[in-house]
Design an enzyme around this catalytic site. Structure first.
Site, PDB file in Angstrom:
ATOM      1  CD  GLU A 177      44.311  38.104  49.805  1.00 57.64           C
ATOM      2  OE1 GLU A 177      44.700  37.784  48.665  1.00 57.64           O
ATOM      3  OE2 GLU A 177      44.015  39.270  50.125  1.00 57.64           O
TER       4      GLU A 177
ATOM      5  CG  PHE B 297      34.348  48.500  47.836  1.00 56.25           C
ATOM      6  CD1 PHE B 297      34.729  48.308  46.519  1.00 56.25           C
ATOM      7  CD2 PHE B 297      35.335  48.596  48.810  1.00 56.25           C
ATOM      8  CE1 PHE B 297      36.067  48.209  46.171  1.00 56.25           C
ATOM      9  CE2 PHE B 297      36.673  48.504  48.470  1.00 56.25           C
ATOM     10  CZ  PHE B 297      37.042  48.306  47.149  1.00 56.25           C
ATOM     11  CD  GLN B 298      37.778  45.220  48.799  1.00 55.68           C
ATOM     12  OE1 GLN B 298      37.955  45.340  50.009  1.00 55.68           O
ATOM     13  NE2 GLN B 298      38.771  45.163  47.931  1.00 55.68           N
TER      14      GLN B 298
ATOM     15  CE  LYS C 106      36.466  49.071  58.816  1.00 55.91           C
ATOM     16  NZ  LYS C 106      37.033  49.863  57.720  1.00 55.91           N
TER      17      LYS C 106
ATOM     18  CG  MET D 150      50.413  14.179  36.237  1.00 56.91           C
ATOM     19  SD  MET D 150      51.157  12.544  36.193  1.00 56.91           S
ATOM     20  CE  MET D 150      51.701  12.347  37.882  1.00 56.91           C
TER      21      MET D 150
END
Ligand code: FAD
Ligand code: TPP
Ligand code: MG
Lengths: 570, 171
Positions: A50, A112-113, A162, A479
């Site tokens: 993502e 959940f999630q 949802k 760097m």
């Protein structure tokens, strides 16, 4: 027309003329994905992580003047997106992120999630929304696009539970939206513009310092006209590169921590400074106290009042859109018969040319058998005729790309300046390539940065993105190593990149072309070969001098004139 | 020209903000993320239920307070911001103090409450709850005037502020 929430989401994206949606599915967004499946106007690009979806949407936005759009699921989908969102936020990139959320009834139940996406992203978005009613979806998405692209741009997140995507309501996309508490000022204050012009006309040692605002505001033509009319020197920040043509004589290079000698000296010793869409970042002016030690008048044009007088006190603030304000300044300049003080200006240019003669970016390719990283970028510029889109990751390679690729046009240089996010380059290049099919797109990266999102080589294969990955492989977190060399007594704590893969073969494993280059004489040929392969992704693993450092360098917290110009200064 | 001056001053900032869930956390998050002080923050809906009015007491140098008002204005849900301390204004705070009120202290408490124009709003055999409004300073001096050992609880609202006269903060 009665539609489900998911249908409404897709219809809104169609109404906003979104052509690419970067995303990754999961439970909370299944209804939305189902609707995506049933249409072909909005094309979905399936990334492999993502974070990459957000960077790709970001690259798409930076290289166009459009809003980048991404879709992620709840919980881990949203948390993976956070680095990308923060990256876009720090550089003021217009973006809309839609995230799925657990069903309304489950919110707060440790479902959940479930994560508090609106809470987690609050400090790194321009604004965010949790939609609680299917009837609010259309108006909220309209607001999100409006907020993302107007004023000081930025990412806006819309979190949709949802159950709401399954409920139905009448769909009607609002043609316009207004938010009573949000009214960015676009036009500059006439009195302030007059004052500014007066200061500019009286200046003896003027400097024009411009940043990302000129690129974001699509005002580079107006800037060029003003700079040329006045005959003043112009410098760009890292975010402003391409805002003024780098090959122009009045351009003195990038300024700041790794800016040119002439730009930093000019910035420090000017008597009138015109700052345009730039925010006096700590990597740009170093210590504010040291900067203030030299007297000068400062005019600052910015659309965000909070950018003005934040780190450096400004004498003439002008709040407004760069394009509008520069247009008004040009009109005022045309209306007056007064001209800048030519005599002083000639003396000032003489001084600048003297500084320029230090040739602070010189490097020597010939006397070692090793490939100098600067040489690779110089050749990249030559081979692409200076006209490629160049994305970069974060590190030394980023600075060399900024210093040695001379950007003459805006929106060609795509990098993470504010957050400095390693892993940005490759996914950003995907968004750029999709926005500009057929144009050359190079991703300048390091062997450490590329590994932060290397899985996207798979996305590139699936969507046939012929990006040219130009990897400056120094086998170091270069760097970090440079700072350790200069500030930590050469103790290279954990900055060595061990157990590196054979990148050329890794690229081949993903179905691309991989080329390893270890001779200076092969660099140009390899670059030409890469850009000749117009339909293939070519991964160049270029073995560069491990010990090279980025110069000039202003040490953090020091004054702009305190530059380390080369290894001899150490 | 002096810029980064350290003279920290108390400021009372008043804002009108959309009455939406999350708006308060945007404001308080801004203060904590940027390291600004909050001495007190009060918020409640206005006569127009779509809007809330918030009073924030903060302190900082002039340039910090300038940034605070700019950053508040930048929040999408903030409709208006004023720094009340820039001109004449009124501040009031409400305090409820529960005190031990037995024996000789019982009369003394009542007397003190009267002097400070407080009201006793709850009475039991052993306790009073005294309600007091006024400036922060007045409430402080009331708390200072009563025997610390007799204070069972104090609850203060944080201040509400409003400009004097025709100066109106309205949308
Ligand atoms: C390793 C590393 C090294 C770096 N070294 C340097 C360096 O040497 N030099 C350097 O310059 N940077 C350097 N940076 C980048 C630095 O951290 C900042 O990101 C950068 O300097 C900010 O650029 P900017 O001032 O142009 O502001 P941006 O972040 O681009 O902000 C744009 C400004 O313009 C305003 N604006 C936006 N749209 C408009 C509009 N339409 N009209 C008017 N105003 C508008 C915004 O409000 C904002 O104030 C480095 C970063 C990294 C990771
Ligand atoms: C996600 C993230 N983690 C850590 C850093 C700190 N950091 C800045 S540059 C750098 C090294 C980058 O190495 P490489 O990609 O090989 O580039 P080089 O400097 O060698 O060109 C690191 C670790 C960062 N910018 N981003
Ligand atoms: Mg490296």
């Amino acid at each position: 027309m009665v539609l489900t929430g998911a249908e409404i989401v897709i219809r809104c994206l169609q109404e906003e003329k979104v052509d690419y949606l970067f995303g990754y599915p999961g439970g909370a967004v299944l209804y939305i994905y189902d609707e995506l499946f049933k249409q072909d106007k909005v094309r979905h690009v399936l990334v492999r992580h993502e974070q990459a979806a957000i960077h790709a949407a970001d690259g798409y936005a930076r290289s166009t003047d459009k809003v980048g759009v991404a879709l992620v699921t709840s919980g881990p989908g949203a948390t993976n997106a956070v680095t990308g969102i923060a990256t876009a936020y720090c550089d003021s990139i217009p973006m809309v992120v839609i995230s799925g959320q657990v069903p309304t009834a489950a919110i707060g139940q440790d479902a959940f999630q479930e994560v508090d996406t609106v809470g987690i992203t609050r400090p790194c978005v321009k604004h965010n929304f949790l939609v609680r009613d299917v009837r609010d979806i259309a108006r909220t998405i309209k607001k999100a696009f409006f907020l993302a692209r107007t004023g000081r741009p930025g990412p806006v997140l819309v979190d949709i539970p949802k159950d709401i995507t399954a409920q139905k309501c009448e769909f009607d996309y609002p043609q316009s939206v207004s938010i009573r508490s949000y009214n960015p000022v676009l036009k500059g204050h006439q009195g302030q513009i007059k004052k500014a012009l007066q200061l500019l006309l009286e200046a003896k040692r003027p400097m024009i310092y411009t940043g990302g605002g000129v690129v974001l505001g699509d005002a580079s033509d107006k800037l060029a006209t003003l700079v040329r009319k006045l005959g003043f020197p112009c410098t760009n920040t890292l975010m402003g590169l391409g805002g003024y043509p780098a090959t122009d004589r009045q351009y003195v290079g990038m300024l700041g921590m790794h800016g040119t000698y002439e730009a930093n000296m000019g910035m420090h010793y000017c008597d009138v400074l015109l700052a345009v869409g730039a925010r006096f970042d700590d990597r740009v002016i170093g210590s504010p106290a040291h900067f203030a030690s030299e007297p000068r008048k400062i005019i600052h044009i910015d659309i965000d009042p909070s950018s003005i007088s934040k780190r450096v006190k400004v004498d003439v603030p002008i709040v407004g859109d760069v394009g509008e304000v520069l247009g008004e300044m040009l009109a005022a300049l045309d209306a007056t018969t007064e001209k800048p003080d030519q005599e002083s200006l000639a003396g000032w240019w003489k001084q600048i040319e003297e500084w320029r003669r230090r040739d602070c970016l010189k490097f020597n390719q010939s006397d070692s058998g090793l490939i100098k990283p600067q040489y690779v970028i110089q050749k990249l510029w030559e081979v692409t005729g200076g006209d490629a889109f160049v994305t970069s990751d974060v590190g030394q390679h980023q600075m060399w790309a900024a210093q040695y690729y001379k950007f003459d046009k805006p929106r060609r240089w795509v990098n993470s300046g504010g957050l400095g996010t390693m892993g940005f380059g490759l996914p950003a290049a995907m968004g750029v390539q999709l926005a500009h099919p057929g144009s050359p797109v190079a991703c300048v990266t390091g062997e450490a940065s590329i590994q932060m999102n290397i899985q996207e080589l798979s996305t590139c294969k699936q969507f046939r993105l012929p990006i040219k990955v130009v990897m400056l492989n120094n086998r170091y977190l270069g760097m970090v190593r440079q700072w350790q060399e200069i500030f930590h007594g050469n103790r290279y704590s954990e900055s060595y990149m061990d157990a590196l893969p054979d990148f050329a073969r890794l690229a081949e494993a993903y179905g691309h072309v991989g080329i390893r280059v270890d001779q200076p004489g092969d660099v140009e040929g390899a670059l030409r070969e890469a850009f000749k392969r117009k339909s293939e992704l070519v991964f160049l693993d270029i073995q560069v001098d491990q010990t090279e450092n980025v110069y000039p360098m202003v040490q953090g917290g020091k004054g702009l004139t305190d530059m380390i110009l080369s290894a001899e200064d150490l | 020209m002096k810029f980064h001056n350290d003279t920290s001053m108390r400021h009372v900032i008043s804002l009108v903000i959309e009455n939406e869930s999350g708006a308060l956390s945007r404001v308080s998050g801004l203060f904590s993320a940027r390291g600004y002080n909050i001495e007190s923050l009060t918020v409640a809906p206005t006569e127009d239920a779509s809007l809330s009015r918030m009073t924030i007491v903060t302190s900082g140098s002039d340039d910090i307070v300038e940034q605070i008002t700019k950053q508040l204005n930048k929040l999408v849900e903030v409709v208006k911001v004023v720094d009340l301390s820039e001109s004449a204004h009124i501040e009031r705070e409400l305090m409820l103090v529960k005190v031990r009120a037995t024996g000789k202290d019982r009369d003394e408490m009542k007397r003190l409450a009267d002097i400070f124009r407080g009201r006793i709003i709850d009475v039991t055999d052993t306790t009073y709850v005294i309600e007091l409004t006024g400036t922060q300073a007045k409430l402080d001096s009331f708390v200072g005037a009563i025997d610390a050992g007799l204070i069972l609880e104090t609850v203060r609202s944080g201040i509400c502020g409003v400009g004097r006269g025709e100066r109106v903060l309205k949308v």
